[in-house]
Design a protein around this motif. Structure first.
Motif, PDB file in Angstrom:
ATOM      1  N   LEU A  89       0.858  -1.185   0.000  1.00 39.33           N
ATOM      2  CA  LEU A  89       0.000   0.000   0.000  1.00 39.33           C
ATOM      3  C   LEU A  89       0.889   1.227   0.000  1.00 39.33           C
ATOM      4  CD1 LEU A  89      -2.826   1.346   0.314  1.00 39.33           C
ATOM      5  CD2 LEU A  89      -2.429   1.285   2.789  1.00 39.33           C
ATOM      6  N   VAL A  90       0.675   2.117  -0.975  1.00 35.53           N
ATOM      7  CA  VAL A  90       1.445   3.356  -1.033  1.00 35.53           C
ATOM      8  C   VAL A  90       0.487   4.533  -1.186  1.00 35.53           C
ATOM      9  CG1 VAL A  90       3.414   2.182  -2.111  1.00 35.53           C
ATOM     10  CG2 VAL A  90       1.743   3.364  -3.548  1.00 35.53           C
ATOM     11  N   SER A  91       0.936   5.699  -0.757  1.00 34.52           N
ATOM     12  CA  SER A  91       0.207   6.943  -1.034  1.00 34.52           C
ATOM     13  C   SER A  91       0.934   7.652  -2.173  1.00 34.52           C
ATOM     14  CB  SER A  91       0.145   7.822   0.216  1.00 34.52           C
ATOM     15  OG  SER A  91       1.448   8.202   0.614  1.00 34.52           O
ATOM     16  N   ASP A  92       0.453   8.817  -2.567  1.00 37.66           N
ATOM     17  CA  ASP A  92       1.128   9.550  -3.638  1.00 37.66           C
ATOM     18  C   ASP A  92       2.540   9.957  -3.229  1.00 37.66           C
ATOM     19  OD1 ASP A  92      -0.904   9.331  -5.463  1.00 37.66           O
ATOM     20  OD2 ASP A  92      -1.786  11.282  -5.023  1.00 37.66           O
ATOM     21  N   ALA A  93       2.731  10.208  -1.937  1.00 35.45           N
ATOM     22  CA  ALA A  93       4.060  10.574  -1.432  1.00 35.45           C
ATOM     23  C   ALA A  93       4.066  10.412   0.079  1.00 35.45           C
ATOM     24  CB  ALA A  93       4.402  12.015  -1.797  1.00 35.45           C
ATOM     25  N   GLY A  94       5.192   9.935   0.609  1.00 38.07           N
ATOM     26  CA  GLY A  94       5.323   9.795   2.054  1.00 38.07           C
ATOM     27  C   GLY A  94       4.790   8.478   2.572  1.00 38.07           C
ATOM     28  N   THR A  95       4.516   8.446   3.867  1.00 33.46           N
ATOM     29  CA  THR A  95       4.076   7.225   4.531  1.00 33.46           C
ATOM     30  C   THR A  95       2.567   7.057   4.391  1.00 33.46           C
ATOM     31  OG1 THR A  95       5.886   7.383   6.140  1.00 33.46           O
ATOM     32  CG2 THR A  95       4.010   6.004   6.743  1.00 33.46           C
ATOM     33  N   PRO A  96       2.109   5.906   3.879  1.00 32.42           N
ATOM     34  CA  PRO A  96       0.669   5.714   3.701  1.00 32.42           C
ATOM     35  C   PRO A  96      -0.083   5.708   5.027  1.00 32.42           C
ATOM     36  CG  PRO A  96       1.873   3.663   3.317  1.00 32.42           C
ATOM     37  CD  PRO A  96       2.899   4.745   3.448  1.00 32.42           C
ATOM     38  N   ALA A  97      -1.356   6.093   4.957  1.00 33.15           N
ATOM     39  CA  ALA A  97      -2.290   6.121   6.094  1.00 33.15           C
ATOM     40  C   ALA A  97      -2.098   7.337   7.001  1.00 33.15           C
ATOM     41  CB  ALA A  97      -2.220   4.840   6.927  1.00 33.15           C
ATOM     42  N   ILE A  98      -1.137   8.220   6.691  1.00 32.35           N
ATOM     43  CA  ILE A  98      -0.977   9.465   7.449  1.00 32.35           C
ATOM     44  C   ILE A  98      -1.687  10.568   6.679  1.00 32.35           C
ATOM     45  CG2 ILE A  98       0.635  11.101   8.479  1.00 32.35           C
ATOM     46  CD1 ILE A  98       0.759   8.301   9.686  1.00 32.35           C
ATOM     47  N   SER A  99      -2.886  10.953   7.144  1.00 34.58           N
ATOM     48  CA  SER A  99      -3.758  11.885   6.412  1.00 34.58           C
ATOM     49  C   SER A  99      -4.034  11.398   4.997  1.00 34.58           C
ATOM     50  CB  SER A  99      -3.156  13.301   6.380  1.00 34.58           C
ATOM     51  OG  SER A  99      -3.339  13.930   7.623  1.00 34.58           O
ATOM     52  N   ASP A 100      -4.016  10.087   4.828  1.00 29.82           N
ATOM     53  CA  ASP A 100      -4.321   9.430   3.562  1.00 29.82           C
ATOM     54  C   ASP A 100      -5.075   8.139   3.866  1.00 29.82           C
ATOM     55  OD1 ASP A 100      -3.330  10.965   1.353  1.00 29.82           O
ATOM     56  OD2 ASP A 100      -1.283  10.505   1.980  1.00 29.82           O
ATOM     57  N   PRO A 101      -5.749   7.551   2.874  1.00 24.15           N
ATOM     58  CA  PRO A 101      -6.450   6.285   3.117  1.00 24.15           C
ATOM     59  C   PRO A 101      -5.488   5.198   3.566  1.00 24.15           C
ATOM     60  CG  PRO A 101      -7.049   7.211   0.980  1.00 24.15           C
ATOM     61  CD  PRO A 101      -5.899   8.012   1.487  1.00 24.15           C
ATOM     62  N   GLY A 102      -5.985   4.265   4.368  1.00 19.53           N
ATOM     63  CA  GLY A 102      -5.132   3.140   4.768  1.00 19.53           C
ATOM     64  C   GLY A 102      -5.488   2.523   6.102  1.00 19.53           C
ATOM     65  N   PHE A 103      -5.846   3.340   7.083  1.00 20.31           N
ATOM     66  CA  PHE A 103      -6.027   2.763   8.417  1.00 20.31           C
ATOM     67  C   PHE A 103      -7.202   1.784   8.467  1.00 20.31           C
ATOM     68  CE2 PHE A 103      -9.446   5.760   9.298  1.00 20.31           C
ATOM     69  CZ  PHE A 103     -10.204   5.113  10.263  1.00 20.31           C
ATOM     70  N   LYS A 104      -8.242   2.015   7.667  1.00 21.80           N
ATOM     71  CA  LYS A 104      -9.386   1.093   7.651  1.00 21.80           C
ATOM     72  C   LYS A 104      -8.964  -0.264   7.098  1.00 21.80           C
ATOM     73  CE  LYS A 104     -12.838   4.755   7.157  1.00 21.80           C
ATOM     74  NZ  LYS A 104     -13.839   5.395   6.253  1.00 21.80           N
ATOM     75  N   LEU A 105      -8.108  -0.249   6.090  1.00 21.26           N
ATOM     76  CA  LEU A 105      -7.600  -1.493   5.522  1.00 21.26           C
ATOM     77  C   LEU A 105      -6.732  -2.221   6.541  1.00 21.26           C
ATOM     78  CD1 LEU A 105      -7.062  -3.493   3.232  1.00 21.26           C
ATOM     79  CD2 LEU A 105      -5.260  -1.942   2.414  1.00 21.26           C
ATOM     80  N   VAL A 106      -5.851  -1.487   7.216  1.00 16.13           N
ATOM     81  CA  VAL A 106      -4.996  -2.092   8.238  1.00 16.13           C
ATOM     82  C   VAL A 106      -5.851  -2.702   9.341  1.00 16.13           C
ATOM     83  CG1 VAL A 106      -3.277  -1.609  10.016  1.00 16.13           C
ATOM     84  CG2 VAL A 106      -3.041  -0.575   7.747  1.00 16.13           C
ATOM     85  N   ARG A 107      -6.855  -1.980   9.790  1.00 20.08           N
ATOM     86  CA  ARG A 107      -7.742  -2.458  10.856  1.00 20.08           C
ATOM     87  C   ARG A 107      -8.456  -3.740  10.442  1.00 20.08           C
ATOM     88  NH1 ARG A 107     -12.072   1.874  12.489  1.00 20.08           N
ATOM     89  NH2 ARG A 107     -12.762   1.365  10.377  1.00 20.08           N
ATOM     90  N   GLU A 108      -8.905  -3.793   9.177  1.00 15.60           N
ATOM     91  CA  GLU A 108      -9.609  -4.982   8.698  1.00 15.60           C
ATOM     92  C   GLU A 108      -8.662  -6.173   8.578  1.00 15.60           C
ATOM     93  OE1 GLU A 108     -13.078  -6.879   7.976  1.00 15.60           O
ATOM     94  OE2 GLU A 108     -12.821  -4.761   8.512  1.00 15.60           O
ATOM     95  N   CYS A 109      -7.436  -5.912   8.133  1.00 13.14           N
ATOM     96  CA  CYS A 109      -6.431  -6.989   8.054  1.00 13.14           C
ATOM     97  C   CYS A 109      -6.147  -7.578   9.429  1.00 13.14           C
ATOM     98  CB  CYS A 109      -5.147  -6.465   7.432  1.00 13.14           C
ATOM     99  SG  CYS A 109      -5.225  -6.170   5.653  1.00 13.14           S
ATOM    100  N   ILE A 110      -6.041  -6.718  10.422  1.00 14.83           N
ATOM    101  CA  ILE A 110      -5.791  -7.181  11.789  1.00 14.83           C
ATOM    102  C   ILE A 110      -6.959  -8.039  12.275  1.00 14.83           C
ATOM    103  CG2 ILE A 110      -5.538  -6.411  14.187  1.00 14.83           C
ATOM    104  CD1 ILE A 110      -4.031  -3.942  13.029  1.00 14.83           C
ATOM    105  N   LYS A 111      -8.192  -7.595  11.993  1.00 18.54           N
ATOM    106  CA  LYS A 111      -9.385  -8.356  12.391  1.00 18.54           C
ATOM    107  C   LYS A 111      -9.416  -9.732  11.738  1.00 18.54           C
ATOM    108  CE  LYS A 111     -13.363  -6.311  12.180  1.00 18.54           C
ATOM    109  NZ  LYS A 111     -14.458  -5.442  11.683  1.00 18.54           N
ATOM    110  N   GLU A 112      -8.905  -9.800  10.491  1.00 20.72           N
ATOM    111  CA  GLU A 112      -8.920 -11.051   9.742  1.00 20.72           C
ATOM    112  C   GLU A 112      -7.700 -11.925  10.037  1.00 20.72           C
ATOM    113  OE1 GLU A 112     -11.246 -12.283   7.693  1.00 20.72           O
ATOM    114  OE2 GLU A 112     -12.591 -10.587   8.016  1.00 20.72           O
ATOM    115  N   GLY A 113      -6.819 -11.465  10.917  1.00 16.24           N
ATOM    116  CA  GLY A 113      -5.632 -12.236  11.269  1.00 16.24           C
ATOM    117  C   GLY A 113      -4.572 -12.241  10.190  1.00 16.24           C
TER     118      GLY A 113
END
Length: 235
Positions: A89-113
């Motif tokens: 997962l990448v953003s246009d620039a910088g670290t993904p999920a920082i003021s960009d989409p991503g945390f919902k995906l990370v949260r779902e991955c954690i829930k799914e193990g």
């Protein structure tokens, strides 16, 4: 099952890509990105710059992952991970999920193990903080202020109240076309305090201004701001 990798990309200077991020981007099966064209151009540049044999380099598939399609893409990405595909997962620039989409995906991955790995790398937040000259022992990143004027003033007023008990350097993002209004609102709430405005960090026209809000207002009224902007202050 596959692994989701959170891969930082350069915020300006191409050489800021880490070796681990470089290897990961060319090893994964899929890259989920905000702008597939922009990320494709980035990989082509990375191939040209850092690969001894660009023609033989594995090129992953791209899928779009941005605010408007985030909820639709999450089940698709989860399915791919469960099928054994490794995804970056990448953003246009910088670290993904920082003021960009991503945390919902990370949260779902954690829930799914599912396995999630976050790679260290470029971040305009930390780059601005360390060059600002402001205290770095405690800092509060608040992202982008609200768009609507009334909400933005309330946001700054609430921030001022919270700073009574939290003695931290404040870091926020702002878009070029909203910089003047945010600076004016900051001055209305906090007074003519010292601030730091970082623009185009790591790029050719990098600019770091350390001055009073009134001085920043005067400067950017004459010279229209361009590029990525980070604002910092400490009371």
């Amino acid at each position: 099952m596959g692994t989701l990798y959170l891969v930082p990309t350069p915020i300006g200077n191409l050489a800021d890509i880490t070796l681990r991020s470089l290897r990961t981007l060319f090893d994964v099966d899929v890259i989920a990105c905000e702008d597939t064209r922009r990320t494709g151009l980035l990989l082509e540049k990375l191939l040209t710059e850092f690969s001894s044999n660009p023609e033989n380099k594995h090129k992953p598939k791209f899928i779009s992952y941005y605010d408007q399609v985030e909820l639709q893409r999450i089940p698709e990405i989860i399915s791919l991970l469960k099928a054994g595909k490794n995804i970056a997962l990448v953003s246009d620039a910088g670290t993904p999920a920082i003021s960009d989409p991503g945390f919902k995906l990370v949260r779902e991955c954690i829930k799914e193990g599912l396995k999630v790995e976050s790679l260290p790398g470029a971040s305009s937040v930390l780059t601005a903080l360390t060059v600002s000259g402001l205290p770095t022992d405690k800092f509060l990143f608040v992202g982008y202020p609200p768009h609507k004027p009334g909400h933005r003033l309330d946001f700054f007023e609430n921030l001022k109240t919270s700073l009574v008990s939290v003695n931290s350097t404040i870091i926020l993002f702002e878009a070029p076309h909203k910089l003047l209004t945010s600076l004016q609102d900051l001055q209305n709430v906090f007074g003519d305090i010292d601030i730091v405005v970082c623009r185009e960090l790591t790029k050719i026209y990098e600019e770091v201004r350390r001055e009073k809000i009134s001085e920043s207002l005067a400067h950017f009224q004459k010279t229209a701001p361009k590029g990525e902007l980070v604002i910092l202050f400490h009371l």
